[in-house]
Design an enzyme around this catalytic site. Structure first.
Site, PDB file in Angstrom:
ATOM      1  N   LYS A   1      -3.248   8.390   2.564  1.00  0.00           N
ATOM      2  CA  LYS A   1      -4.481   8.208   3.370  1.00  0.00           C
ATOM      3  C   LYS A   1      -4.293   8.759   4.779  1.00  0.00           C
ATOM      4  CE  LYS A   1      -7.262   6.034   0.422  1.00  0.00           C
ATOM      5  NZ  LYS A   1      -8.320   6.799  -0.280  1.00  0.00           N
TER       6      LYS A   1
ATOM      7  N   TYR B   1       0.839  -1.207   0.000  1.00  0.00           N
ATOM      8  CA  TYR B   1       0.000   0.000   0.000  1.00  0.00           C
ATOM      9  C   TYR B   1       0.877   1.263   0.000  1.00  0.00           C
ATOM     10  CZ  TYR B   1      -4.405   2.500   0.440  1.00  0.00           C
ATOM     11  OH  TYR B   1      -5.487   3.311   0.205  1.00  0.00           O
TER      12      TYR B   1
HETATM   13  P1  NAD Z   1     -12.346   3.073  -8.392  1.00  0.00           P
HETATM   14  O1  NAD Z   1     -11.153   2.849  -9.257  1.00  0.00           O
HETATM   15  O2  NAD Z   1     -13.647   2.665  -8.893  1.00  0.00           O
HETATM   16  O3  NAD Z   1     -12.404   4.608  -7.932  1.00  0.00           O
HETATM   17  C1  NAD Z   1     -11.290   5.454  -7.906  1.00  0.00           C
HETATM   18  C2  NAD Z   1     -11.738   6.723  -8.593  1.00  0.00           C
HETATM   19  O4  NAD Z   1     -10.717   7.738  -8.503  1.00  0.00           O
HETATM   20  C3  NAD Z   1     -12.014   6.512 -10.090  1.00  0.00           C
HETATM   21  O5  NAD Z   1     -13.343   6.902 -10.374  1.00  0.00           O
HETATM   22  C4  NAD Z   1     -11.033   7.468 -10.763  1.00  0.00           C
HETATM   23  O6  NAD Z   1     -11.538   8.047 -11.946  1.00  0.00           O
HETATM   24  C5  NAD Z   1     -10.880   8.509  -9.675  1.00  0.00           C
HETATM   25  N1  NAD Z   1      -9.724   9.383  -9.915  1.00  0.00           N
HETATM   26  C6  NAD Z   1      -8.404   9.056  -9.942  1.00  0.00           C
HETATM   27  N2  NAD Z   1      -7.686  10.127 -10.282  1.00  0.00           N
HETATM   28  C7  NAD Z   1      -8.557  11.176 -10.450  1.00  0.00           C
HETATM   29  C8  NAD Z   1      -8.428  12.540 -10.817  1.00  0.00           C
HETATM   30  N3  NAD Z   1      -7.230  13.081 -11.090  1.00  0.00           N
HETATM   31  N4  NAD Z   1      -9.548  13.305 -10.887  1.00  0.00           N
HETATM   32  C9  NAD Z   1     -10.756  12.775 -10.619  1.00  0.00           C
HETATM   33  N5  NAD Z   1     -10.950  11.484 -10.286  1.00  0.00           N
HETATM   34  C10 NAD Z   1      -9.858  10.699 -10.208  1.00  0.00           C
HETATM   35  O7  NAD Z   1     -11.965   2.307  -7.025  1.00  0.00           O
HETATM   36  P2  NAD Z   1     -12.657   2.343  -5.590  1.00  0.00           P
HETATM   37  O8  NAD Z   1     -12.123   1.149  -4.890  1.00  0.00           O
HETATM   38  O9  NAD Z   1     -14.108   2.563  -5.705  1.00  0.00           O
HETATM   39  O10 NAD Z   1     -11.954   3.595  -4.906  1.00  0.00           O
HETATM   40  C11 NAD Z   1     -12.681   4.691  -4.377  1.00  0.00           C
HETATM   41  C12 NAD Z   1     -12.071   5.143  -3.056  1.00  0.00           C
HETATM   42  O11 NAD Z   1     -12.236   4.110  -2.105  1.00  0.00           O
HETATM   43  C13 NAD Z   1     -10.598   5.460  -3.110  1.00  0.00           C
HETATM   44  O12 NAD Z   1     -10.320   6.602  -2.314  1.00  0.00           O
HETATM   45  C14 NAD Z   1      -9.977   4.229  -2.475  1.00  0.00           C
HETATM   46  O13 NAD Z   1      -8.734   4.528  -1.881  1.00  0.00           O
HETATM   47  C15 NAD Z   1     -11.012   3.929  -1.437  1.00  0.00           C
HETATM   48  N6  NAD Z   1     -10.956   2.578  -0.863  1.00  0.00           N
HETATM   49  C16 NAD Z   1     -11.006   1.487  -1.666  1.00  0.00           C
HETATM   50  C17 NAD Z   1     -10.953   0.215  -1.110  1.00  0.00           C
HETATM   51  C18 NAD Z   1     -10.950  -1.022  -1.966  1.00  0.00           C
HETATM   52  O14 NAD Z   1     -10.509  -2.072  -1.469  1.00  0.00           O
HETATM   53  N7  NAD Z   1     -11.433  -0.976  -3.178  1.00  0.00           N
HETATM   54  C19 NAD Z   1     -10.848   0.064   0.287  1.00  0.00           C
HETATM   55  C20 NAD Z   1     -10.814   1.221   1.080  1.00  0.00           C
HETATM   56  C21 NAD Z   1     -10.875   2.465   0.486  1.00  0.00           C
HETATM   57  C1  IMJ Z   2      -3.873  -1.033  -3.215  1.00  0.00           C
HETATM   58  C2  IMJ Z   2      -2.509  -1.292  -3.305  1.00  0.00           C
HETATM   59  C3  IMJ Z   2      -1.874  -2.203  -2.476  1.00  0.00           C
HETATM   60  C4  IMJ Z   2      -2.588  -2.881  -1.522  1.00  0.00           C
HETATM   61  C5  IMJ Z   2      -3.953  -2.627  -1.430  1.00  0.00           C
HETATM   62  C6  IMJ Z   2      -4.608  -1.694  -2.281  1.00  0.00           C
HETATM   63  N1  IMJ Z   2      -4.910  -3.119  -0.587  1.00  0.00           N
HETATM   64  C7  IMJ Z   2      -6.121  -2.561  -0.851  1.00  0.00           C
HETATM   65  C8  IMJ Z   2      -5.968  -1.671  -1.926  1.00  0.00           C
HETATM   66  C9  IMJ Z   2      -4.632  -4.146   0.437  1.00  0.00           C
HETATM   67  C10 IMJ Z   2      -7.380  -2.829  -0.119  1.00  0.00           C
HETATM   68  C11 IMJ Z   2      -7.051  -0.835  -2.592  1.00  0.00           C
HETATM   69  N2  IMJ Z   2      -7.124   0.525  -1.994  1.00  0.00           N
HETATM   70  C12 IMJ Z   2      -7.574   0.619  -0.616  1.00  0.00           C
HETATM   71  C13 IMJ Z   2      -6.747   1.680  -2.661  1.00  0.00           C
HETATM   72  O1  IMJ Z   2      -6.855   2.752  -2.067  1.00  0.00           O
HETATM   73  C14 IMJ Z   2      -6.207   1.658  -4.022  1.00  0.00           C
HETATM   74  C15 IMJ Z   2      -5.614   2.728  -4.560  1.00  0.00           C
HETATM   75  C16 IMJ Z   2      -4.934   2.742  -5.835  1.00  0.00           C
HETATM   76  C17 IMJ Z   2      -4.932   1.674  -6.724  1.00  0.00           C
HETATM   77  C18 IMJ Z   2      -4.246   1.799  -7.947  1.00  0.00           C
HETATM   78  C19 IMJ Z   2      -4.155   0.663  -8.928  1.00  0.00           C
HETATM   79  C20 IMJ Z   2      -3.875   1.147 -10.326  1.00  0.00           C
HETATM   80  C21 IMJ Z   2      -2.923   2.296 -10.399  1.00  0.00           C
HETATM   81  N3  IMJ Z   2      -2.859   3.162  -9.377  1.00  0.00           N
HETATM   82  C22 IMJ Z   2      -3.569   3.002  -8.219  1.00  0.00           C
HETATM   83  N4  IMJ Z   2      -3.591   4.020  -7.323  1.00  0.00           N
HETATM   84  C23 IMJ Z   2      -4.258   3.903  -6.170  1.00  0.00           C
HETATM   85  O2  IMJ Z   2      -2.245   2.467 -11.415  1.00  0.00           O
END
Ligand code: NAD
Ligand code: IMJ
Length: 256
Positions: free
Chosen positions: A163, A156
């Site tokens: 974060k 991460y």
């Molecule tokens: P997702 O890829 O669907 O959403 C990420 C969004 O960020 C996308 O819509 C992308 O277009 C947007 N984004 C990135 N760069 C941008 C920019 N310059 N301008 C505007 N938008 C931009 O994935 P998700 O998992 O739904 O992620 C949404 C949020 O949830 C993130 O903050 C992520 O860190 C958080 N989150 C995700 C998880 C997980 O496991 N998926 C867990 C905890 C928190």
């Molecule tokens: C992302 C990376 C490493 C470990 C991770 C994650 N774990 C989880 C996530 C354990 C749950 C997903 N997460 C919480 C995120 O916030 C992801 C952010 C993200 C993911 C990508 C993948 C593609 C890319 N850039 C990214 N930047 C942020 O090119």
């Protein structure tokens, strides 16, 4: 029965596709009677987000790349003309260079560090500043965080640091905007298989490990994250600000 968000206008940033946490939140907000405006990051996402907006009955779809002040100014101007008043903003945006999520954190470049901070943390401040003047009856700003903000989670890396800054920004924004009755909170979600999780090394192992260890012995469902967002956006959340609410099947309380 009236919905929990009847009469409220919500701006939701971060829908990329139907797996996005932001889309689950938009669906729950519509179910509870909110009007929603969606944004998309760039032309590549436009058609997909417009289709999803149609499916939801969203009031509008606007372009917004959060790295562009011009985009944020235009978004604020468009929202000022319609719907005119905002009650909720959902910030569901994160990005870091893929290579920074695969090699040791120690190797993070200056530019990779700053990029992750700009998109994943500073953007909340910029969005809050653009939206606050439209929240004339108070409001609720919600962002999405992850456990990697406070614990070391393999790979991460730079996102964990972003974060951490995001969660600290939630506290400072809550302090600044509280006198206007604008609340600012984060939901720290457990791992969910979205586009932002796809291609992350060993993500399936992360999911199965969490499901084994979490008190609820399962993973997090996007609908659970969305319902927590409904709570924070609604009158039910009126006393909650500056908080990080874990919606993670309880995983974060475990020691070993
Ligand atoms: P997702 O890829 O669907 O959403 C990420 C969004 O960020 C996308 O819509 C992308 O277009 C947007 N984004 C990135 N760069 C941008 C920019 N310059 N301008 C505007 N938008 C931009 O994935 P998700 O998992 O739904 O992620 C949404 C949020 O949830 C993130 O903050 C992520 O860190 C958080 N989150 C995700 C998880 C997980 O496991 N998926 C867990 C905890 C928190
Ligand atoms: C992302 C990376 C490493 C470990 C991770 C994650 N774990 C989880 C996530 C354990 C749950 C997903 N997460 C919480 C995120 O916030 C992801 C952010 C993200 C993911 C990508 C993948 C593609 C890319 N850039 C990214 N930047 C942020 O090119």
């Amino acid at each position: 029965m009236p919905g929990l968000l009847e009469g409220k206008n919500a701006l939701i940033l971060g829908v990329a596709n139907r797996w996005s946490l932001a889309f689950a939140i938009a669906r729950a907000f519509r179910r509870e009677g909110a009007e929603v405006v969606l944004t998309y990051q760039g032309e590549r996402q436009r058609a997909t987000v417009e289709d999803l907006a149609d499916e939801l009955g969203a009031a509008a779809v606007l372009a917004c790349d959060v790295t562009s002040d011009e985009n944020l100014d235009r978004l604020a101007a468009d929202l000022k003309s319609s719907p005119g008043r905002l009650d909720c903003v959902v910030h569901s945006i994160a990005f870091a260079n893929r290579e920074d999520l695969a090699r040791p954190f120690l190797e993070t470049s200056r530019s990779g560090y700053l990029l992750a901070q700009e998109i994943s943390s500073y953007s909340l401040v910029a969005v809050a500043r653009a939206a606050a003047p439209l929240m004339r009856s108070g409001g609720s700003i919600i962002t999405l965080s992850y456990l990697g903000a406070s614990r070391v989670v393999p790979n991460y890396n730079v996102m964990g640091v972003a974060k951490a800054a995001l969660e600290a920004s939630v506290r400072y924004l809550a302090s600044d905007l509280g006198p206007k009755n604008i609340r600012v909170n984060a939901i720290s979600a457990g791992p969910v298989k979205t586009a932002s999780a796809r291609g992350i090394k060993d993500f399936s192992k992360v999911l199965s490990g969490v499901a084994q260890k979490a008190p609820l012995r399962r993973n997090t469902d996007p609908g659970e994250v969305a319902d927590a967002a409904v709570f924070l956006a609604s009158e039910l959340g009126r006393g909650v600000t500056g908080n990080v609410l874990f919606v993670d099947a309880g995983f974060q309380v475990m020691g070993l």
